[in-house]
Design an enzyme around this catalytic site. Structure first.
Site, PDB file in Angstrom:
ATOM      1  N   GLY A  96      15.963   1.139   4.388  1.00 40.00           N
ATOM      2  CA  GLY A  96      16.504   1.169   5.754  1.00 40.00           C
ATOM      3  C   GLY A  96      16.281   2.496   6.449  1.00 40.00           C
ATOM      4  O   GLY A  96      17.151   2.995   7.168  1.00 40.00           O
ATOM      5  N   CYS A 141       8.752  -1.822  10.430  1.00 39.97           N
ATOM      6  CA  CYS A 141       9.642  -1.803   9.265  1.00 39.97           C
ATOM      7  C   CYS A 141      10.496  -3.060   9.216  1.00 39.97           C
ATOM      8  O   CYS A 141      11.195  -3.377  10.179  1.00 39.97           O
ATOM      9  CB  CYS A 141      10.563  -0.588   9.279  1.00 39.97           C
ATOM     10  SG  CYS A 141      11.649  -0.549   7.835  1.00 39.97           S
ATOM     11  N   LYS A 179       0.981   1.651  12.579  1.00 39.87           N
ATOM     12  CA  LYS A 179       1.195   0.946  11.315  1.00 39.87           C
ATOM     13  C   LYS A 179       1.730  -0.457  11.607  1.00 39.87           C
ATOM     14  O   LYS A 179       2.827  -0.621  12.144  1.00 39.87           O
ATOM     15  CB  LYS A 179       2.176   1.707  10.427  1.00 39.87           C
ATOM     16  CG  LYS A 179       2.366   0.987   9.096  1.00 39.87           C
ATOM     17  CD  LYS A 179       2.849   1.915   8.034  1.00 39.87           C
ATOM     18  CE  LYS A 179       3.022   1.180   6.730  1.00 39.87           C
ATOM     19  NZ  LYS A 179       3.643   2.034   5.723  1.00 39.87           N
ATOM     20  N   GLY A 189      -0.282  -2.771  -2.512  1.00 39.33           N
ATOM     21  CA  GLY A 189      -0.587  -3.149  -3.887  1.00 39.33           C
ATOM     22  C   GLY A 189      -1.736  -2.410  -4.526  1.00 39.33           C
ATOM     23  O   GLY A 189      -2.258  -2.859  -5.544  1.00 39.33           O
TER      24      GLY A 189
HETATM   25  C1  LIG Z   1      10.730   2.166  -1.256  1.00 44.41           C
HETATM   26  C2  LIG Z   1       9.799   2.022  -0.085  1.00 44.41           C
HETATM   27  C3  LIG Z   1      10.082   2.698   1.109  1.00 44.41           C
HETATM   28  C4  LIG Z   1       9.237   2.573   2.207  1.00 44.41           C
HETATM   29  N1  LIG Z   1       9.521   3.260   3.357  1.00 44.41           N
HETATM   30  C5  LIG Z   1       8.661   3.179   4.412  1.00 44.41           C
HETATM   31  C6  LIG Z   1       8.896   3.942   5.586  1.00 44.41           C
HETATM   32  O1  LIG Z   1       9.843   4.722   5.698  1.00 44.41           O
HETATM   33  N2  LIG Z   1       8.008   3.804   6.618  1.00 44.41           N
HETATM   34  C7  LIG Z   1       6.906   2.987   6.549  1.00 44.41           C
HETATM   35  O2  LIG Z   1       6.121   2.926   7.487  1.00 44.41           O
HETATM   36  N3  LIG Z   1       6.664   2.260   5.441  1.00 44.41           N
HETATM   37  C8  LIG Z   1       7.514   2.341   4.368  1.00 44.41           C
HETATM   38  N4  LIG Z   1       7.255   1.608   3.230  1.00 44.41           N
HETATM   39  C9  LIG Z   1       6.069   0.731   3.186  1.00 44.41           C
HETATM   40  C10 LIG Z   1       4.887   1.442   2.523  1.00 44.41           C
HETATM   41  O3  LIG Z   1       4.503   2.579   3.271  1.00 44.41           O
HETATM   42  C11 LIG Z   1       3.675   0.498   2.363  1.00 44.41           C
HETATM   43  O4  LIG Z   1       3.285   0.067   3.655  1.00 44.41           O
HETATM   44  C12 LIG Z   1       3.987  -0.718   1.526  1.00 44.41           C
HETATM   45  O5  LIG Z   1       4.859  -0.386   0.474  1.00 44.41           O
HETATM   46  C13 LIG Z   1       2.720  -1.376   0.954  1.00 44.41           C
HETATM   47  O6  LIG Z   1       2.071  -0.532   0.012  1.00 44.41           O
HETATM   48  P1  LIG Z   1       2.291  -0.631  -1.594  1.00 44.41           P
HETATM   49  O7  LIG Z   1       2.192  -2.059  -1.975  1.00 44.41           O
HETATM   50  O8  LIG Z   1       1.204   0.220  -2.177  1.00 44.41           O
HETATM   51  O9  LIG Z   1       3.638  -0.068  -1.864  1.00 44.41           O
HETATM   52  C14 LIG Z   1       8.087   1.737   2.111  1.00 44.41           C
HETATM   53  C15 LIG Z   1       7.813   1.062   0.917  1.00 44.41           C
HETATM   54  C16 LIG Z   1       8.632   1.197  -0.180  1.00 44.41           C
HETATM   55  C17 LIG Z   1       8.308   0.456  -1.439  1.00 44.41           C
END
Ligand SMILES: Cc1cc2nc3c(=O)[nH]c(=O)nc-3n(C[C@H](O)[C@H](O)[C@H](O)COP(=O)(O)O)c2cc1C
Ligand SMILES: Cc1cc2nc3c(=O)[nH]c(=O)nc-3n(C[C@H](O)[C@H](O)[C@H](O)COP(=O)(O)OP(=O)(O)OC[C@H]3O[C@@H](n4cnc5c(N)ncnc54)[C@H](O)[C@@H]3O)c2cc1C
Ligand code: FES
Lengths: 218, 294
Positions: free
Chosen positions: B54, B112, B140, B219
């Site tokens: 959040g 988000c 994004k 991923g």
């Molecule tokens: C714990 C957590 C916190 C995240 N916080 C943010 C955030 O503050 N802002 C944002 O743009 N994306 C946030 N994301 C999304 C990631 O930047 C990314 O877009 C998403 O996790 C997909 O990549 P991944 O599968 O490699 O984790 C968050 C993801 C995770 C798992």
């Protein structure tokens, strides 16, 4: 903090729990109360575990199989390899007079290593059943009670208390001894401050338990 | 370039991990401080994880006075992820970042899933931010839209310089014993390997729809995953969830990329760029003016 792939030396049953012994490699065992993130076979995220014992060349973790990650860890056998990251977080402060260790259930996990570091101080441990209480053998000089008796009945509130156990036990210890050092738990994805998943309320704000704790002094 | 995904690394608590990346992306910063959602706010899912953090962050004031000066000392490019609840809030933060030379780029988190999303469209947010800063703006986006290519085109026309693809998707897990939601707010954002095919499709579509550079994420765990994203049209790749299990992932992934390229007879990632796209239909240019024969 360092991450290495290490080999399982042995996996021993202690009541319902498993003592997972791994080679230490180049890892520092850390201070009692600190923890490691253990790769759980077949799971995406590692699981936080306290150091239970750190004999020369080894690290040992006492694990309660409560879900998929801990069950996978308990299923490891001698020779299996797993990645381990740590030591992480803040451990217990050891410069205390008249220490008393208090543990409940799987919360006794960090106490054997802590007991050694403090020169085997007295300990009081509470368990759900005689079977669970088999783990008390890991902690020297321990007085044991089994439910329905509660471990808090054995606590001397004037001692310097270092405690780990389920949340209701920690709350009860804190009510008796407000300056106790308590080791808390929260679900953790990373263990090193990256995910903000382990938030707990401290001084009215949400803080990361893996960075500020897991041992907290109120 | 290899980056971290926003919210998946705190460079101030793990500076050595940040230094192993080519740029550090901050957790999303909002106008006011936010504690985030109550716990429990992470859960493992089948081949992925859910989070409901959040947007916990110190707010722009404390970010500028407390975090940014310390981040600058890391001496790696800093990308600041910006969030808000209205286009004006994004613009305000962008204008306050504009004077800070240590900020290399701004990522606009318009996607988000853990907060009430801004009601304005991505394009309106980009347009307001564009007026407030000269910094490169990366939009994004979420893949949870019917036509992400159209959103990307609109962001491009509004003045974005690049795209970050993708943010998490809404997901739900239930506790095995109680069959109640594992997370306190019930639903959270799905990340990790489960997201990869969705993210690749988004990169693929946006590559075809616009000529903006793309940071691909979702991923990524291995060097092979990096090749997939680059082949689909990403210029840069970000590691998110993979960093949680393995803070050494950046160096490991780089080594794996080298092995994967070598095995295919490529000398660097440029050789792989956009190779997933059909021989580009032997058309010279697309409707949006992009030259396709590379
Ligand atoms: C714990 C957590 C916190 C995240 N916080 C943010 C955030 O503050 N802002 C944002 O743009 N994306 C946030 N994301 C999304 C990631 O930047 C990314 O877009 C998403 O996790 C997909 O990549 P991944 O599968 O490699 O984790 C968050 C993801 C995770 C798992
Ligand atoms: C710093 C720290 C040290 C720890 N040390 C040990 C140890 O030495 N030995 C040991 O056996 N366990 C320890 N734990 C707890 C252990 O990490 C969890 O039991 C484990 O992650 C659960 O994973 P799972 O996949 O088996 O179960 P899950 O499917 O994740 O959980 C099963 C059930 O337990 C609940 N649960 C999961 N994790 C926690 C938690 N951390 N606190 C409260 N409830 C939870 C879930 O909500 C669910 O209902 C420690 C936790 C922390 C934070
Ligand atoms: S477990 Fe990730 S921040 Fe604490």
């Amino acid at each position: 903090m360092r991450r290495e792939r290490l080999s399982v030396v042995a996996s021993e049953r202690v009541g319902p729990y498993t003592l997972l012994r791994v080679t230490r490699g180049g890892l520092d065992p850390g201070i009692p109360g600190q923890f490691f993130m253990l790769e759980a076979p077949g799971r995406l995220l590692p699981r936080p575990m306290s150091v239970c014992l750190a004999p020369p060349g080894e690290l040992a973790f006492l694990i309660d199989p409560i879900g998929p990650g801990t069950r996978a860890l308990c299923g490891l056998e001698g020779g299996d390899r797993l990645a381990i990251l740590g030591p992480l977080g803040n451990g217990f402060q050891l410069d205390v007079e008249r220490p008393l260790l208090v543990g409940g259930g799987i919360g006794i996990a960090p106490l054997p290593y802590l007991s050694e570091a403090l020169g085997r101080p007295p300990a009081v441990l509470g368990f759900r059943s005689d079977w669970h209480a088999e783990a008390a053998g890991l902690v020297p000089d321990a007085e044991v009670c089994v439910e329905p008796r509660l471990v808090t009945e054995l606590v001397d509130p004037d001692a310097a208390i270092l405690a780990c156990g389920p949340e209701p036990m920690l709350e009860a210890v804190r009510a008796l001894a407000p300056t106790a050092q308590l080791a808390w738990e929260a679900p953790m994805a990373c263990g090193y401050g990256a995910c903000y998943g382990c938030a707990v309320e401290l001084d009215g704000a949400l803080k990361r338990l893996c960075v500020e704790g897991p041992v907290l002094c109120s | 370039m290899l980056l971290n995904a926003s919210g998946c690394l705190d460079a101030l608590t793990a500076p050595e991990v940040a230094r192993s990346l080519d740029a550090f992306v901050t957790k999303t910063v909002t106008p006011l401080p936010r504690d985030g959602n109550p716990p429990v706010r992470i859960a493992e899912a089948e081949v992925g994880m859910l989070n409901s953090i959040g947007l916990a962050n110190p707010g722009i004031d404390r970010f500028l006075t407390g975090n940014l000066p310390r981040l600058a000392k890391l001496e790696i490019p800093i990308w600041v992820s910006v969030g808000g609840f209205a286009a004006e809030e994004y613009a305000e933060i962008c204008s306050r970042l504009d004077d800070h030379a240590e900020v290399a780029a701004i990522e606009l988190n318009v996607s988000c899933p853990n907060v009430e999303s801004p009601s304005e469209s991505a394009a309106r947010i980009v347009a307001s931010a564009r007026l407030a800063t000269r910094k490169p703006l990366w939009a994004k986006l979420s893949a949870a839209v019917p036509d992400i290519g159209a959103v990307a085109c609109a962001a491009c026309e509004a003045g974005a310089d690049g795209l970050s693809l993708v943010n998490t998707l809404r997901g739900l897990t239930l506790d095995a014993r109680t069959l109640r939601p594992s997370l306190a707010p019930a639903v959270g954002g799905l990340s990790g390997p489960a997201l990869k095919p969705v993210a690749l499709a988004a990169v693929y579509a946006c590559y075809q729809a616009t000529s903006m550079p793309i940071v691909g994420m979702g991923g990524v765990q291995t060097g092979r995953d990096v090749l997939d994203f680059v082949a689909a049209g990403a210029r840069h790749v970000a590691l998110g969830t993979a960093l949680f299990a393995d803070p050494d992932a950046p160096s490991r992934v780089r080594a794996e990329v080298a092995v994967e390229l070598d095995a295919r007879g490529y000398s660097d990632l440029d050789d792989v760029y956009a190779t997933a796209h059909p021989e580009l239909l032997s058309i010279g240019t697309t409707t949006n003016g992009k030259y396709l024969l590379k």
